[in-house]
Design a protein around this motif. Structure first.
Motif, PDB file in Angstrom:
ATOM      1  N   ASN A  13       0.848  -1.180   0.000  1.00 52.54           N
ATOM      2  CA  ASN A  13       0.000   0.000   0.000  1.00 52.54           C
ATOM      3  C   ASN A  13       0.885   1.231   0.000  1.00 52.54           C
ATOM      4  O   ASN A  13       1.887   1.267   0.700  1.00 52.54           O
ATOM      5  CB  ASN A  13      -0.900  -0.003   1.235  1.00 52.54           C
ATOM      6  CG  ASN A  13      -1.969   1.053   1.173  1.00 52.54           C
ATOM      7  OD1 ASN A  13      -2.252   1.597   0.120  1.00 52.54           O
ATOM      8  ND2 ASN A  13      -2.569   1.345   2.306  1.00 52.54           N
ATOM      9  N   ALA A  19       3.175   9.504  -0.974  1.00 56.26           N
ATOM     10  CA  ALA A  19       3.138  10.147  -2.287  1.00 56.26           C
ATOM     11  C   ALA A  19       3.610  11.597  -2.185  1.00 56.26           C
ATOM     12  O   ALA A  19       4.355  12.088  -3.034  1.00 56.26           O
ATOM     13  CB  ALA A  19       1.725  10.081  -2.866  1.00 56.26           C
ATOM     14  N   ALA A  37      -3.168   2.013  -5.924  1.00 62.30           N
ATOM     15  CA  ALA A  37      -3.157   3.271  -5.175  1.00 62.30           C
ATOM     16  C   ALA A  37      -4.574   3.818  -5.032  1.00 62.30           C
ATOM     17  O   ALA A  37      -5.423   3.627  -5.909  1.00 62.30           O
ATOM     18  CB  ALA A  37      -2.272   4.288  -5.880  1.00 62.30           C
ATOM     19  N   THR A  41      -4.146   9.263  -3.493  1.00 62.93           N
ATOM     20  CA  THR A  41      -2.719   9.076  -3.785  1.00 62.93           C
ATOM     21  C   THR A  41      -2.443   9.300  -5.264  1.00 62.93           C
ATOM     22  O   THR A  41      -1.476   9.975  -5.628  1.00 62.93           O
ATOM     23  CB  THR A  41      -2.272   7.661  -3.362  1.00 62.93           C
ATOM     24  OG1 THR A  41      -2.466   7.522  -1.945  1.00 62.93           O
ATOM     25  CG2 THR A  41      -0.819   7.416  -3.701  1.00 62.93           C
ATOM     26  N   LYS A  42      -3.298   8.762  -6.124  1.00 63.54           N
ATOM     27  CA  LYS A  42      -3.133   8.947  -7.567  1.00 63.54           C
ATOM     28  C   LYS A  42      -3.169  10.426  -7.927  1.00 63.54           C
ATOM     29  O   LYS A  42      -2.367  10.889  -8.746  1.00 63.54           O
ATOM     30  CB  LYS A  42      -4.231   8.209  -8.329  1.00 63.54           C
ATOM     31  CG  LYS A  42      -4.097   6.711  -8.306  1.00 63.54           C
ATOM     32  CD  LYS A  42      -5.258   6.078  -9.054  1.00 63.54           C
ATOM     33  CE  LYS A  42      -5.273   4.585  -8.886  1.00 63.54           C
ATOM     34  NZ  LYS A  42      -6.407   3.964  -9.589  1.00 63.54           N
ATOM     35  N   GLU A  54       0.635   0.872 -11.522  1.00 60.26           N
ATOM     36  CA  GLU A  54       0.195   0.168 -10.322  1.00 60.26           C
ATOM     37  C   GLU A  54      -0.268  -1.236 -10.657  1.00 60.26           C
ATOM     38  O   GLU A  54      -0.543  -1.562 -11.810  1.00 60.26           O
ATOM     39  CB  GLU A  54      -0.913   0.951  -9.622  1.00 60.26           C
ATOM     40  CG  GLU A  54      -2.137   1.152 -10.473  1.00 60.26           C
ATOM     41  CD  GLU A  54      -3.202   1.978  -9.795  1.00 60.26           C
ATOM     42  OE1 GLU A  54      -3.330   1.923  -8.563  1.00 60.26           O
ATOM     43  OE2 GLU A  54      -3.930   2.676 -10.520  1.00 60.26           O
TER      44      GLU A  54
END
Length: 81
Positions: A13, A19, A37, A41-42, A54
């Motif tokens: 994770n 990030a 993700a 986060t992306k 990912e």
């Protein structure tokens, strides 16, 4: 010229705070993770200009490491011209 490189993460994770740290480094151009993700986060990575791959299987990591190294070398040569 600020040199960038691909960093490979193989965590289960990746958290938004991780990030943000990657973005703060300012040297990461590509991030490859085995996990999926979160949307938050992306978004952080996208806003920071980091390309995310990912859900990568462990056996693909080595092959991708080689591909990334070649692509970045080519990119640096083009920027140097």
């Amino acid at each position: 010229m600020n040199k960038k490189f691909g960093e490979i993460k193989t965590r289960r994770n990746i958290l938004p705070s991780q990030a943000q740290e990657i973005i703060r480094k300012g040297t990461i151009d590509i991030l490859i993770i085995q996990a999926t993700a979160s949307p938050k986060t992306k978004n952080i990575l996208e806003q920071g200009g980091v390309t995310l791959y990912e859900g990568v299987e462990p056996d693909e990591v080595e092959r991708l490491r080689e591909v990334v190294a070649r692509e970045l070398e080519t990119k640096e040569k083009k920027e140097g011209e």
